[in-house]
Design a protein around this motif. Structure first.
Motif, short mmCIF file in Angstrom:
data_model
loop_
_atom_site.label_atom_id
_atom_site.label_comp_id
_atom_site.label_asym_id
_atom_site.label_seq_id
_atom_site.Cartn_x
_atom_site.Cartn_y
_atom_site.Cartn_z
N ARG A 125 54.34 58.78 -10.92
CA ARG A 125 53.63 58.71 -9.64
C ARG A 125 54.50 57.99 -8.61
N LEU A 126 54.78 58.61 -7.48
CA LEU A 126 55.53 58.00 -6.39
C LEU A 126 54.53 57.23 -5.53
N VAL A 127 54.67 55.89 -5.46
CA VAL A 127 53.69 55.07 -4.74
C VAL A 127 54.37 54.20 -3.68
N THR A 161 62.65 52.73 4.44
CA THR A 161 64.07 52.69 4.07
C THR A 161 64.49 53.89 3.22
N GLY A 162 63.52 54.58 2.63
CA GLY A 162 63.83 55.70 1.74
C GLY A 162 64.21 55.27 0.34
N GLU A 163 64.11 53.98 0.04
CA GLU A 163 64.51 53.46 -1.28
C GLU A 163 63.45 53.73 -2.33
N LEU A 164 63.93 54.02 -3.53
CA LEU A 164 63.07 54.16 -4.70
C LEU A 164 63.25 52.93 -5.57
N GLY A 165 62.18 52.55 -6.28
CA GLY A 165 62.18 51.33 -7.08
C GLY A 165 63.09 51.36 -8.29
N GLY A 166 63.99 50.44 -8.34
CA GLY A 166 64.95 50.10 -9.38
C GLY A 166 64.95 50.83 -10.70
N ARG A 167 64.62 50.09 -11.79
CA ARG A 167 64.74 50.63 -13.14
C ARG A 167 63.81 51.79 -13.40
N ALA A 168 62.71 51.86 -12.68
CA ALA A 168 61.77 52.95 -12.90
C ALA A 168 62.41 54.30 -12.59
N VAL A 169 63.32 54.33 -11.64
CA VAL A 169 64.00 55.58 -11.30
C VAL A 169 64.83 56.06 -12.49
N ALA A 170 65.48 55.14 -13.18
CA ALA A 170 66.27 55.51 -14.35
C ALA A 170 65.38 56.14 -15.42
N ARG A 171 64.14 55.70 -15.53
CA ARG A 171 63.22 56.26 -16.54
C ARG A 171 62.95 57.73 -16.26
N MET A 172 63.02 58.14 -14.99
CA MET A 172 62.76 59.54 -14.68
C MET A 172 63.82 60.44 -15.28
N TRP A 173 65.03 59.95 -15.42
CA TRP A 173 66.15 60.81 -15.84
C TRP A 173 66.53 60.63 -17.30
N LEU A 174 65.98 59.64 -17.97
CA LEU A 174 66.34 59.42 -19.38
C LEU A 174 65.43 60.18 -20.32
N GLY A 222 51.63 58.48 -17.62
CA GLY A 222 52.98 58.30 -17.11
C GLY A 222 53.21 56.92 -16.53
N PHE A 223 53.97 56.86 -15.45
CA PHE A 223 54.32 55.58 -14.85
C PHE A 223 54.47 55.75 -13.34
N ALA A 224 54.55 54.62 -12.63
CA ALA A 224 54.67 54.64 -11.18
C ALA A 224 56.07 54.20 -10.75
N VAL A 225 56.56 54.80 -9.68
CA VAL A 225 57.83 54.42 -9.07
C VAL A 225 57.54 54.02 -7.64
#
Length: 66
Positions: free
Chosen positions: A29-31, A53-66, A44-47
């Motif tokens: 979920r993009l929040v 700023t267009g920034e996405l939250g830190g380590r949670a972004v890595a979870r999307m791709w692993l 699932g989980f929230a990012v």
């Protein structure tokens, strides 16, 4: 499949997230920072996303791709 859902706390997003999770997908979920990350589907989980700023939250972004 890992799927990023915007508007996950809304009417359509809630139903979509639940249906995707039931089908075996991982829902992300993009929040926005001012919204409660606990709202919306519990699957699932929230990012965190900062629309200014267009920034996405830190380590949670890595979870999307692993």
């Amino acid at each position: 499949m890992k799927i990023l859902v915007t508007g996950a706390s809304g009417l359509v997003g809630t139903a979509l997230g639940s249906a995707l999770a039931r089908a075996g997908h991982t829902v992300c979920r993009l929040v926005r920072p001012e919204s409660a990350a606990g709202e919306g589907p519990k699957e699932g989980f929230a990012v965190a996303w900062n629309p200014v700023t267009g920034e996405l939250g830190g380590r949670a972004v890595a979870r999307m791709w692993l």
